[in-house]
Each structure stands twice: as structure tokens, then as C-alpha cells.
Design a protein around this motif. Structure first.
Motif, PDB file in Angstrom:
ATOM      1  N   GLY A 197      -6.848   6.796 -12.121  1.00 41.25           N
ATOM      2  CA  GLY A 197      -7.114   6.484 -10.716  1.00 41.25           C
ATOM      3  C   GLY A 197      -8.142   5.373 -10.593  1.00 41.25           C
ATOM      4  O   GLY A 197      -8.020   4.479  -9.744  1.00 41.25           O
ATOM      5  N   ILE A 198      -9.154   5.411 -11.450  1.00 42.81           N
ATOM      6  CA  ILE A 198     -10.167   4.354 -11.451  1.00 42.81           C
ATOM      7  C   ILE A 198      -9.539   3.034 -11.884  1.00 42.81           C
ATOM      8  O   ILE A 198      -9.865   1.963 -11.344  1.00 42.81           O
ATOM      9  N   GLY A 199      -8.626   3.105 -12.860  1.00 41.08           N
ATOM     10  CA  GLY A 199      -7.917   1.902 -13.283  1.00 41.08           C
ATOM     11  C   GLY A 199      -7.106   1.298 -12.146  1.00 41.08           C
ATOM     12  O   GLY A 199      -7.082   0.074 -11.975  1.00 41.08           O
ATOM     13  N   ALA A 200      -6.440   2.139 -11.368  1.00 36.43           N
ATOM     14  CA  ALA A 200      -5.693   1.657 -10.203  1.00 36.43           C
ATOM     15  C   ALA A 200      -6.648   1.038  -9.178  1.00 36.43           C
ATOM     16  O   ALA A 200      -6.344  -0.007  -8.578  1.00 36.43           O
ATOM     17  N   TYR A 201      -7.788   1.681  -8.977  1.00 35.45           N
ATOM     18  CA  TYR A 201      -8.815   1.164  -8.056  1.00 35.45           C
ATOM     19  C   TYR A 201      -9.272  -0.222  -8.505  1.00 35.45           C
ATOM     20  O   TYR A 201      -9.405  -1.145  -7.682  1.00 35.45           O
ATOM     21  N   ALA A 202      -9.512  -0.380  -9.814  1.00 36.39           N
ATOM     22  CA  ALA A 202      -9.967  -1.668 -10.336  1.00 36.39           C
ATOM     23  C   ALA A 202      -8.901  -2.741 -10.155  1.00 36.39           C
ATOM     24  O   ALA A 202      -9.208  -3.886  -9.781  1.00 36.39           O
ATOM     25  N   LEU A 203      -7.648  -2.385 -10.422  1.00 32.48           N
ATOM     26  CA  LEU A 203      -6.553  -3.349 -10.313  1.00 32.48           C
ATOM     27  C   LEU A 203      -6.375  -3.807  -8.870  1.00 32.48           C
ATOM     28  O   LEU A 203      -6.183  -5.004  -8.601  1.00 32.48           O
ATOM     29  N   ILE A 204      -6.446  -2.874  -7.951  1.00 35.26           N
ATOM     30  CA  ILE A 204      -6.295  -3.226  -6.534  1.00 35.26           C
ATOM     31  C   ILE A 204      -7.440  -4.117  -6.074  1.00 35.26           C
ATOM     32  O   ILE A 204      -7.237  -5.094  -5.339  1.00 35.26           O
ATOM     33  N   ASN A 205      -8.656  -3.787  -6.514  1.00 34.96           N
ATOM     34  CA  ASN A 205      -9.816  -4.601  -6.124  1.00 34.96           C
ATOM     35  C   ASN A 205      -9.742  -6.000  -6.714  1.00 34.96           C
ATOM     36  O   ASN A 205     -10.223  -6.967  -6.110  1.00 34.96           O
ATOM     37  N   PHE A 206      -9.134  -6.117  -7.889  1.00 32.03           N
ATOM     38  CA  PHE A 206      -8.996  -7.433  -8.506  1.00 32.03           C
ATOM     39  C   PHE A 206      -8.090  -8.329  -7.665  1.00 32.03           C
ATOM     40  O   PHE A 206      -8.291  -9.549  -7.596  1.00 32.03           O
ATOM     41  N   PHE A 207      -7.095  -7.727  -7.021  1.00 28.85           N
ATOM     42  CA  PHE A 207      -6.142  -8.496  -6.209  1.00 28.85           C
ATOM     43  C   PHE A 207      -6.379  -8.313  -4.707  1.00 28.85           C
ATOM     44  O   PHE A 207      -5.495  -8.621  -3.905  1.00 28.85           O
ATOM     45  N   LYS A 208      -7.567  -7.843  -4.338  1.00 26.21           N
ATOM     46  CA  LYS A 208      -7.772  -7.483  -2.927  1.00 26.21           C
ATOM     47  C   LYS A 208      -7.692  -8.679  -1.980  1.00 26.21           C
ATOM     48  O   LYS A 208      -7.364  -8.520  -0.800  1.00 26.21           O
ATOM     49  N   ARG A 209      -7.988  -9.874  -2.461  1.00 24.78           N
ATOM     50  CA  ARG A 209      -7.892 -11.065  -1.604  1.00 24.78           C
ATOM     51  C   ARG A 209      -6.632 -11.877  -1.904  1.00 24.78           C
ATOM     52  O   ARG A 209      -6.502 -13.012  -1.478  1.00 24.78           O
ATOM     53  N   SER A 210      -5.717 -11.260  -2.641  1.00 25.59           N
ATOM     54  CA  SER A 210      -4.498 -11.967  -3.032  1.00 25.59           C
ATOM     55  C   SER A 210      -3.302 -11.422  -2.262  1.00 25.59           C
ATOM     56  O   SER A 210      -3.262 -10.252  -1.861  1.00 25.59           O
ATOM     57  N   SER A 211      -2.315 -12.282  -2.075  1.00 24.37           N
ATOM     58  CA  SER A 211      -1.077 -11.839  -1.425  1.00 24.37           C
ATOM     59  C   SER A 211      -0.280 -10.900  -2.327  1.00 24.37           C
ATOM     60  O   SER A 211       0.694 -10.282  -1.884  1.00 24.37           O
ATOM     61  N   LEU A 212      -0.701 -10.802  -3.592  1.00 25.42           N
ATOM     62  CA  LEU A 212      -0.006  -9.926  -4.534  1.00 25.42           C
ATOM     63  C   LEU A 212      -0.449  -8.471  -4.429  1.00 25.42           C
ATOM     64  O   LEU A 212       0.111  -7.604  -5.117  1.00 25.42           O
ATOM     65  N   LYS A 213      -1.420  -8.190  -3.606  1.00 27.16           N
ATOM     66  CA  LYS A 213      -1.947  -6.829  -3.516  1.00 27.16           C
ATOM     67  C   LYS A 213      -0.855  -5.802  -3.205  1.00 27.16           C
ATOM     68  O   LYS A 213      -0.782  -4.754  -3.873  1.00 27.16           O
ATOM     69  N   PRO A 214       0.025  -6.034  -2.228  1.00 28.24           N
ATOM     70  CA  PRO A 214       1.099  -5.050  -1.980  1.00 28.24           C
ATOM     71  C   PRO A 214       2.012  -4.863  -3.194  1.00 28.24           C
ATOM     72  O   PRO A 214       2.494  -3.751  -3.451  1.00 28.24           O
ATOM     73  N   VAL A 215       2.219  -5.947  -3.940  1.00 24.04           N
ATOM     74  CA  VAL A 215       3.058  -5.865  -5.133  1.00 24.04           C
ATOM     75  C   VAL A 215       2.422  -4.954  -6.175  1.00 24.04           C
ATOM     76  O   VAL A 215       3.105  -4.194  -6.869  1.00 24.04           O
ATOM     77  N   VAL A 216       1.092  -5.025  -6.287  1.00 23.68           N
ATOM     78  CA  VAL A 216       0.367  -4.188  -7.245  1.00 23.68           C
ATOM     79  C   VAL A 216       0.575  -2.712  -6.920  1.00 23.68           C
ATOM     80  O   VAL A 216       0.836  -1.895  -7.814  1.00 23.68           O
ATOM     81  N   TYR A 217       0.470  -2.367  -5.641  1.00 20.36           N
ATOM     82  CA  TYR A 217       0.719  -0.981  -5.224  1.00 20.36           C
ATOM     83  C   TYR A 217       2.110  -0.518  -5.679  1.00 20.36           C
ATOM     84  O   TYR A 217       2.277   0.565  -6.260  1.00 20.36           O
ATOM     85  N   VAL A 218       3.091  -1.367  -5.404  1.00 14.82           N
ATOM     86  CA  VAL A 218       4.481  -1.010  -5.718  1.00 14.82           C
ATOM     87  C   VAL A 218       4.679  -0.879  -7.228  1.00 14.82           C
ATOM     88  O   VAL A 218       5.318   0.076  -7.704  1.00 14.82           O
ATOM     89  N   LEU A 219       4.120  -1.820  -7.989  1.00 14.39           N
ATOM     90  CA  LEU A 219       4.287  -1.788  -9.442  1.00 14.39           C
ATOM     91  C   LEU A 219       3.666  -0.535 -10.061  1.00 14.39           C
ATOM     92  O   LEU A 219       4.227   0.056 -10.989  1.00 14.39           O
ATOM     93  N   ILE A 220       2.515  -0.127  -9.555  1.00 14.38           N
ATOM     94  CA  ILE A 220       1.867   1.077 -10.084  1.00 14.38           C
ATOM     95  C   ILE A 220       2.738   2.300  -9.843  1.00 14.38           C
ATOM     96  O   ILE A 220       2.976   3.104 -10.755  1.00 14.38           O
ATOM     97  N   ILE A 221       3.237   2.427  -8.625  1.00 16.75           N
ATOM     98  CA  ILE A 221       4.068   3.592  -8.302  1.00 16.75           C
ATOM     99  C   ILE A 221       5.373   3.573  -9.083  1.00 16.75           C
ATOM    100  O   ILE A 221       5.819   4.602  -9.626  1.00 16.75           O
ATOM    101  N   ILE A 222       6.006   2.403  -9.193  1.00 20.36           N
ATOM    102  CA  ILE A 222       7.274   2.313  -9.921  1.00 20.36           C
ATOM    103  C   ILE A 222       7.073   2.654 -11.400  1.00 20.36           C
ATOM    104  O   ILE A 222       7.866   3.388 -11.999  1.00 20.36           O
ATOM    105  N   SER A 223       6.003   2.126 -12.006  1.00 18.48           N
ATOM    106  CA  SER A 223       5.768   2.390 -13.432  1.00 18.48           C
ATOM    107  C   SER A 223       5.525   3.871 -13.677  1.00 18.48           C
ATOM    108  O   SER A 223       6.034   4.441 -14.656  1.00 18.48           O
ATOM    109  N   LEU A 224       4.777   4.519 -12.792  1.00 23.12           N
ATOM    110  CA  LEU A 224       4.539   5.954 -12.941  1.00 23.12           C
ATOM    111  C   LEU A 224       5.816   6.750 -12.676  1.00 23.12           C
ATOM    112  O   LEU A 224       6.016   7.825 -13.257  1.00 23.12           O
ATOM    113  N   SER A 225       6.681   6.219 -11.824  1.00 26.16           N
ATOM    114  CA  SER A 225       7.956   6.887 -11.563  1.00 26.16           C
ATOM    115  C   SER A 225       8.842   6.870 -12.807  1.00 26.16           C
ATOM    116  O   SER A 225       9.529   7.848 -13.099  1.00 26.16           O
TER     117      SER A 225
END
Length: 670
Positions: free
Chosen positions: A368-396
Motif C-alpha cells: 500500500g505504501i508502494g502504491a502511495y509512493a507511485l501515485i505521489n510520483f505521478f501526482k502532477r502528471s497526466s499519467l496518474k489515472p493510468v497508474v491507478y488502472v495499472l496497479i489494479i490490473i496487475s493485482l487482478s
């Protein structure tokens, strides 16, 4: 996610067998629960309201037995699982006998998933909480064993609750949380002693927290005033240990009679099982440290989870910059302490990592902390929504891997080693060990296919490994049903993975002599086999034995004693060594071994002792095997050799007293 975990856990509860340790725990829990409920020390007179009785309410293994003979792990988990059996099977009859015991494990595991979700949400937000709870709920080992392992998932739960509420109690200045933590610590200590190592988590973290607070307040005077305002918190810490120890003492009647002596007996048990690195771990030892636990975690954790774990650990290293140093240090200590404990030089670890499952919830939090770090790394990027999707898909995808091998998630291996097949080829210790869960698949086949009145035997496992209630009522199920070379027609059922007992004759006979009639596999790797012991299924080359005349039989002197050496003159496929001997004016055998060789230089030592018959049989069949006071018999499952050595490892052995030798082997070479 926690609620989904609970629903799915209950819905799949019948898909799993039992852990081979559970039967004794079930009986012990019932004996103690019955005493607490009724004050009675035996189960002979159930109360009128009890219209059902659990198979594990045993009139022999009752309170009177355990109060004298108990030891090992504490019984609180056993008692609580007996309670869920009493409610949901004996009273309400809405679950089966065994499933109602397992409901306790699923229920406590649900509490852990729920607590981890709340903990991460408070510290890092909603999405990291979803990730952490999803990782924990679908972690292969945890999900599988939350259905049937009566010790380790509950211990991981109580261990986790102990730490989470302690952390909240300190940072929130809430004495109630500290009391809850002490209760959880008592439950953990009443299940296994692993929780004592929580001091290596809370100790360093508390020192860090206090030093940090001292520097923040800038003066010792302010620091003292700050903690004077927390007098209730300090009192709760003072009574913490008495509460925890009191729970253990109150729920373990074995301690009541002679507390000091029995405590030392229990500590001796933990010393016995906790010290001494197993031989199979020798390849994983580096400067005394055992790398097997870390390696096992690396190859049995889904790859997307490993990536998030790595990111979480990286964030921990740099967490001070993000003002998250305190909580990250706490979680990192939680994750590392159990692993270091079993990696420490001369510490024991076997059967994978289930014995220190306390690391799993911390791993989930770090993800969860790793996900938090990844999202914060892209927080000012247009890729942020993609990061959310990639995390969920990979865990799926990780979840789908679990679905594919259900209900055998606890033998999952990831792509680093090539899955279960790769683990088998690399001979990773305990690959494929389901701890008895897979027996259920054999039970299902027997119930559907065996003829009426069929006999069933386990060549290796104890008779309790398959509960009698799982089999059809007409089936004759007992250990003596094994008939070996007498071809009694019984069904042999056994787990199939790399474990020492596979080298026992009782197993090798089935595996070498007979064609299996059913093989249960996962990813193409057999985990369980069923054989029918009659001539129809006997391999052609194993159907006929001959008596072979040795080229010579002689007594040789070694450094300590005399040993018997047999040269067959040529290689044969050994099936039987028989020695008639006198038992007068000689010493009874108390140890010793058999070794065989094809060239007289390289010897393979047989694993089974020479002091007990390898054939567990009864009545007339035992006489056919031939073991007696004056007749020694050793059986081989068609092993290729020319030379045999019997080393009694003692002087004046009866086996070598007025002896005559007969050797049997197969008629043709396999």
C-alpha cells in the motif's frame, strides 16, 4: 475488500481439507471448552441440549488427559475454534463439523484484513488501503491457509492487531487502544509464542518516537510535562503485560497444576522446535544466516506484489522527506522482524514460511505504501489515472493466478522459478507441501469411484490426516489396511511431493510396483496419487520375485563393530532381505542401518531403521511379512544394487548371531 474476503472465504470453506496437525488441536479445544462451559472433565455425559456431537469430542483425549499431558503450543486458538464448532455445528447445524472449526480461522483472518485496511487508510489514504487489503486478501499462502491452518493465520491476526493498536495508542494518546493491544497480545500469546518477538518491533520504534518527541519539544521539561498529561496511557502500559499473561494463564488449565514446571516444559518444546537448521537448508546458508525464508518469499509472492513491496521499501528509506518516517519505520520493523527471527544462525524453519506468517500483513501494508509512493510520483502528471488502472490490473492478474490453482494456493510459485514445475525441478525444499489440504481431493475420488466396502490406507500419513467423517460410511479406513506385496486390494492414498517419508518402503511400494489409478495435479505436477493394490494394476516387471543366491556373505570388521556384507555377484533389483538368527546370548538391536551399492564404493544408506518392521499390518498378513524375534526382514522397492551392508552399530547383535541369509529380487529388470 475485507467484506468480500469474508464472503468468499465462507463460500469456499468446503473446498479445503484439514491441516494434518488439526485433529489433536480440535480434540484439545473441545476438552478445554467443555470444562469451561460445564465444569466437567470428561465428555461422557453431554447435556440434553446438545443434540450433535463433534467427531473430535473424544472420550479418551479429554480434559483429564490434557491437564496431565498437554504441552507445545498454547490452546486458545483450539478453544475458540471449538467454540465456533459448538455454535455453528452442534447448536445451529448450519455448517459441517469440520467447516465450523475452520470458520474461526476465516473470521480472525477477516479481522486482520479489516484492520490493515483501516490502518493504511488512516496513514496513507483510501487507495493505498484498497491495495493493501487486496494484497493481503489474495496473498496465496494467507488466503489458502485462512481456511484450514488453525495456528498461523490467527497468530498473524493477533500479532497484527497487537501492533496496530499499540501504534495507535501511542501516537493518538489513547489508553483504550493500549488495552485493546494488550488483549490482542494475550490472544496471540495464547495461540503461539511468536508474539514475544513483537518487542523487536515496538521497542526500537518507541525509542525513535520518544527521541523524536523530545527534539520536537526542544526541552526535557516540556517533554516531561507532555507525558505527565498522559498518565492514563502510562498506566495502561504498566498493566499491559499482566493482562496479556493473565489471558494465557486463565485459558490454559495445563498451567494451573504446576505453573513453574509446566512453563519450563513449554519453553523446552519451543527450544526443541526452534533451534537447529535442517539438512535440506544447507544450500541456503550464508555465513551462518539462512537465506531460505527470504528466497521462499521472493519466489512465492506474485510479481506485481513484489514490485509494490520494493517500492514500499524504497519509500521507507526516503520517508523522512515525506514526514512519514515514523509509520514507515514501524511497518518495516514489523515486516523484517519475523524474517530475521527465522533467518538467524541456527534457527529452524521448515515447510515454507507459514510458521512466521506475521510478516504477511506488514508486506501488504508496504505494498500500500508502494502504491502511495507511485501515485505521489505521478501526482502532477497526466499519467496518474493510468497508474491507478495499472496497479489494479496487475493485482487482478495475480488474483487470476490464484483462481487457476484453487484450492491449492499455498503451493503457488511465481514466474521467477517457473511456477510449481520450476520449483520441483530446482528441488526447492517443501515444494508442493499442502500440509494435508490435498487429501480432500483423494477423498472426493474415493467417495465417487470406490466400490462398496472398499478398504483405504495411507502408506505414510497418520490415520487422522483424513477425517473419518469425510469418507463414505461403508468404507473401511485404517492404517493396517496397507498390505504391500500381499496385494490385498486396498486403495492407497497419499500426497506426492518431495519429503523424506517418500523414501519409506510403504510409500515406495505403491509408487514403484503399482500404476496409479488417479493422479491429482496442479499445473501438470502431481500433488496426490491413488493406487489400487492388486495384480491388475501391478506393473508387469514387478509381478514376480525370485530368490537369488549371494556370491558371498561375510562378517567384516569396521572401526567400531562387526557388520554383515553381502555380494550378490551381479546387480539385481532388490525386493527383500531376510535373516534368520538366534536371540540367545546376544544383544537386542537398538539402532543400526542398511546400505546398498552397485559398485562397492558408493553407498546409499536406507532411511528406515532396522529395529522396526516397515510393514504396518495386522493378523495373518503380519506373519506373511515374516518379522519376528528370530527373523529380520528388510524390504526394498525394486532397488538396483549388487552389495548390501547391514551395520548394527553395536557389538554382539542378535541379527548376526547364528544367522542365515536369503535375498529376493525381481525376475526381470525394470
Amino acid at each position: 475488500m475485507p467484506l468480500v474476503f469474508l464472503v468468499v472465504g465462507i463460500a469456499t470453506i468446503r473446498d479445503y481439507g484439514i491441516n494434518w496437525d488439526n485433529p489433536l488441536h480440535f480434540s484439545r479445544g473441545q476438552s478445554y471448552l467443555w470444562y469451561f462451559m460445564t465444569g466437567k472433565t470428561n465428555l461422557n455425559n453431554p447435556s440434553p441440549g446438545d443434540i450433535r456431537r463433534s467427531f473430535y469430542q473424544n472420550d479418551i483425549y479429554n480434559f483429564e488427559y490434557f491437564i496431565k499431558n498437554d504441552s507445545g503450543h498454547p490452546p486458545l486458538g483450539d478453544i475458540l475454534s471449538a467454540l465456533t464448532n459448538y455454535i455453528f455445528y452442534q447448536k445451529l447445524n448450519i455448517l459441517s463439523d469440520i467447516s465450523s472449526y475452520h470458520l474461526f480461522i476465516i473470521g480472525t483472518s477477516f479481522l486482520l484484513v479489516l484492520s490493515v485496511a483501516f490502518f493504511v487508510k488512516n496513514e496513507f489514504g483510501l487507495f493505498p488501503a484498497i491495495v493493501s487489503s487486496l494484497v493481503l486478501a489474495t496473498y496465496p499462502l494467507f488466503f489458502s491457509e485462512s481456511h484450514f491452518n488453525i495456528k498461523d493465520p490467527p497468530e498473524a491476526t493477533f500479532f497484527g492487531l497487537t501492533l496496530i493498536f499499540f501504534y495507535w495508542g501511542i501516537v493518538k494518546n489513547n489508553w483504550k487502544y493500549i488495552i485493546i493491544s494488550s488483549l490482542a497480545a494475550g490472544l496471540a500469546l495464547g495461540t503461539k509464542l511468536n508474539v514475544v518477538f513483537a518487542i523487536f518491533v515496538v521497542g526500537p520504534w518507541l525509542i525513535y518516537h520518544l527521541i523524536k518527541k523530545l527534539f520536537q519539544d526542544q526541552s526535557f521539561g516540556k517533554f516531561v510535562v507532555f507525558y505527565k498529561e498522559r498518565i492514563a496511557l502510562i498506566i495502561s502500559l504498566i498493566i499491559y503485560l499482566p493482562i496479556s499473561l493473565g489471558i494465557v494463564y486463565a485459558t490454559w488449565p495445563f498451567l494451573w497444576r504446576d505453573p513453574i514446571r509446566n512453563i519450563f516444559k513449554i519453553l523446552g518444546y519451543y527450544q526443541q522446535i526452534g533451534i537447529g537448521t535442517p539438512v535440506e537448508m544447507s544450500h541456503y546458508i550464508f555465513k551462518g544466516w539462512n537465506l531460505y525464508p527470504s528466497y521462499w518469499i521472493a519466489v512465492t509472492t506474485p510479481i506485481p506484489v513484489l514490485v509494490l513491496l520494493f517500492l514500499g521499501l524504497i519509500f521507507f528509506i526516503f520517508s523522512k522527506k515525506f514526514k512519514k518516517a515514523s509509520v514507515c519505520l514501524f511497518v518495516a520493523l514489523w515486516f523484517l522482524t519475523p524474517i530475521i527471527r527465522v533467518s538467524w544462525p541456527n534457527a529452524v524453519i521448515y515447510g515454507g514460511v507459514r510458521q512466521f506468517m506475521e510478516f504477511v500483513p506488514a508486506l501488504a501494508v508496504l505494498c500500500g505504501i508502494g502504491a502511495y509512493a507511485l501515485i505521489n510520483f505521478f501526482k502532477r502528471s497526466s499519467l496518474k489515472p493510468v497508474v491507478y488502472v495499472l496497479i489494479i490490473i496487475s493485482l487482478s492478474f495475480s488474483f487470476l493466478e490464484m483462481v487457476k490453482i484453487h484450492p491449492n494456493e499455498n503451493i503457488y510459485f511465481n514466474q521467477i522459478v517457473g511456477g510449481l514445475e520450476g520449483a520441483m525441478k530446482k528441488n526447492i525444499p517443501y515444494w508442493g507441501n499442502t500440509y494435508g489440504n490435498v487429501y480432500l481431493q483423494g477423498v472426493k475420488w474415493i467417495n465417487e469411484n470406490a466400490e462398496k466396502g472398499a478398504k483405504v490406507a495411507l502408506p505414510i500419513g497418520g490415520i487422522s490426516n483424513i477425517p473419518r467423517t469425510m469418507l463414505r460410511s461403508d468404507i473401511d479406513y485404517s492404517k493396517p489396511n496397507w498390505t504391500g506385496p500381499n496385494h490385498g486390494g486396498e486403495y492407497g492414498v497419499e500426497m506426492y511431493f518431495e519429503w523424506p517419508a517418500k523414501y519409506w518402503y510403504s510409500f515406495q511400494y505403491y509408487d514403484q510396483y503399482l500404476e496409479p489409478i488417479y493422479v491429482y495435479s496442479v499445473d501438470g505436477i502431481p500433488l496426490l496419487k491413488i493406487w489400487k493394490n492388486d495384480m491388475e494394476y501391478t506393473r508387469a516387471e514387478f509381478k514376480k520375485e525370485l530368490v537369488y543366491e549371494p556370491a558371498f556373505v561375510k562378517i567384516e570388521k569396521n572401526m567400531l563393530n562387526e557388520q554383515l556384507k553381502i555380494d550378490m555377484g551381479k546387480e539385481i533389483f532388490l525386493t527383500r532381505l531376510e535373516i534368520d538368527h538366534s536371540n540367545t546370548n546376544c544383544k537386542n538391536q537398538i539402532w543400526g542401518y542398511i546400505a546398498i551399492s552397485s559398485n562397492g564404493k558408493n553407498w546409499d544408506r536406507e532411511v528406515e531403521p532396522i529395529t522396526l518392521s516397515q510393514a504396518v499390518m495386522s493378523g495373518a498378513d503380519e506373519k506373511i511379512i515374516g518379522w519376528s524375534d528370530t527373523n529380520f526382514v528388510y524390504l526394498f522397492a525394486g532397488k538396483r544394487a549388487r552389495y548390501i551392508i547391514l551395520d548394527p552399530q553395536m557389538e554382539n547383535s542378535c541379527y548376526l548371531n547364528n544367522y542365515s541369509v536369503e535375498v529376493m529380487g525381481l525376475e526381470v529388470l525394470p
